[in-house]
Design an enzyme around this catalytic site. Structure first.
Site, PDB file in Angstrom:
ATOM      1  N   ILE A   9      20.839 -21.875  13.717  1.00 16.14           N
ATOM      2  CA  ILE A   9      21.229 -22.303  12.372  1.00 16.14           C
ATOM      3  C   ILE A   9      20.780 -21.222  11.393  1.00 16.14           C
ATOM      4  CG2 ILE A   9      20.946 -24.136  10.634  1.00 16.14           C
ATOM      5  CD1 ILE A   9      22.374 -24.947  13.300  1.00 16.14           C
ATOM      6  N   HIS A  57      33.968 -24.293  15.362  1.00 15.22           N
ATOM      7  CA  HIS A  57      33.294 -25.435  15.993  1.00 15.22           C
ATOM      8  C   HIS A  57      34.295 -26.156  16.888  1.00 15.22           C
ATOM      9  CE1 HIS A  57      30.369 -28.646  16.476  1.00 15.22           C
ATOM     10  NE2 HIS A  57      31.352 -29.500  16.293  1.00 15.22           N
ATOM     11  N   GLY A  75      24.429 -26.607   5.108  1.00 18.98           N
ATOM     12  CA  GLY A  75      24.343 -27.690   6.109  1.00 18.98           C
ATOM     13  C   GLY A  75      24.683 -27.203   7.506  1.00 18.98           C
TER      14      GLY A  75
HETATM   15  C1  GRF Z   1      32.660 -22.366  22.059  1.00 18.28           C
HETATM   16  O1  GRF Z   1      33.082 -23.673  22.331  1.00 18.28           O
HETATM   17  C2  GRF Z   1      32.236 -22.290  20.628  1.00 18.28           C
HETATM   18  O2  GRF Z   1      32.980 -23.129  19.769  1.00 18.28           O
HETATM   19  C3  GRF Z   1      30.842 -22.789  20.713  1.00 18.28           C
HETATM   20  O3  GRF Z   1      30.326 -22.085  21.842  1.00 18.28           O
HETATM   21  C4  GRF Z   1      31.371 -22.042  22.829  1.00 18.28           C
HETATM   22  C5  GRF Z   1      31.396 -20.698  23.531  1.00 18.28           C
HETATM   23  O4  GRF Z   1      31.827 -19.744  22.647  1.00 18.28           O
HETATM   24  N1  GRF Z   1      30.109 -22.550  19.508  1.00 18.28           N
HETATM   25  P1  GRF Z   1      32.026 -18.212  23.119  1.00 18.28           P
HETATM   26  O5  GRF Z   1      32.831 -18.205  24.395  1.00 18.28           O
HETATM   27  O6  GRF Z   1      30.634 -17.632  23.331  1.00 18.28           O
HETATM   28  O7  GRF Z   1      32.759 -17.572  21.980  1.00 18.28           O
END
Ligand code: GRF
Length: 198
Positions: free
Chosen positions: A93, A110, A149
């Site tokens: 975060i 997301h 947030g």
């Molecule tokens: C994806 O679902 C993304 O939305 C989430 O982590 C997963 C893997 O993302 N935050 P990536 O393959 O590392 O881009």
């Protein structure tokens, strides 16, 4: 030419979607100047290196103190003359000071239809497990601006994805991921256009 910095933590398929979008010409007037990984072993780093993109690791392993870590991220973004920050599978975060420094210039992908299945604790496979447990017949992906947030900033783009009979969390995650890649590239174009009109 807009300079993009991408923050990653894992496999980097969303990073790859932005790389491919730029290289195919779908995403115009932009280049990725820097990839910052919170995880020294992230496959994202290999993807970046393959495309000669500068990488730096800034995470709890080498910057255990949160304030120092945030300052290092801001300095790296600044040195890269970053116009747009993309959180792509980034599992930390952001500190308030980082959101402030780049307000309106940070976007996140997301794997759900925000405001459903999002917020603290809803990340990665947990999102899809919750969707399946809820019995929902559809889910989706969302690109949004990052504010103070968790998954709460203004939505830029979202797209629905069906939940099918027999779906496991892994099967659903893969289906949603395809949509993530598509709408992330589309959202980057939307944001670039809005930055250029500023
Ligand atoms: C994806 O679902 C993304 O939305 C989430 O982590 C997963 C893997 O993302 N935050 P990536 O393959 O590392 O881009």
């Amino acid at each position: 030419m807009l300079r993009i910095s991408v923050l990653v933590s894992g496999g980097g398929t969303n990073l790859q979607a932005v790389i491919d979008g730029i290289e195919s010409g779908f995403i115009k007037n932009a280049r990725i100047g820097l990839v910052i990984s919170s995880n020294p072993n992230a496959y994202s780093l290999k993807r970046a290196k393959k495309h000669n993109i500068k990488t730096v690791i800034i995470g709890k392993t080498n910057y255990p103190e949160q304030e120092v870590r945030t300052k290092a991220i801001i300095a790296a973004l600044h040195d890269a003359k970053t116009d747009l920050v993309i959180l792509a599978g980034y599992m930390s975060i952001l500190d308030q000071s980082l959101v402030e420094a780049y307000r309106g210039r940070i976007i996140n992908i997301h794997p759900s239809l925000i405001p459903q299945f999002c917020g603290p604790g809803f990340y990665g496979k947990r999102v899809h497990e919750s969707v399946l447990a809820s019995g929902a017949s559809e889910t989706g992906a969302t690109v949004h601006y990052v504010d103070e947030g968790v998954d709460t900033g203004p939505i830029i783009l979202q797209e629905k994805v069906p939940v099918l009979e027999g779906d496991t969390a892994d099967i659903l995650a893969d289906r949603v991921l395809e949509t993530e890649h598509k709408i992330l590239a589309e959202a980057v174009n939307i944001v670039i256009a809005s930055i250029q009109q500023e």
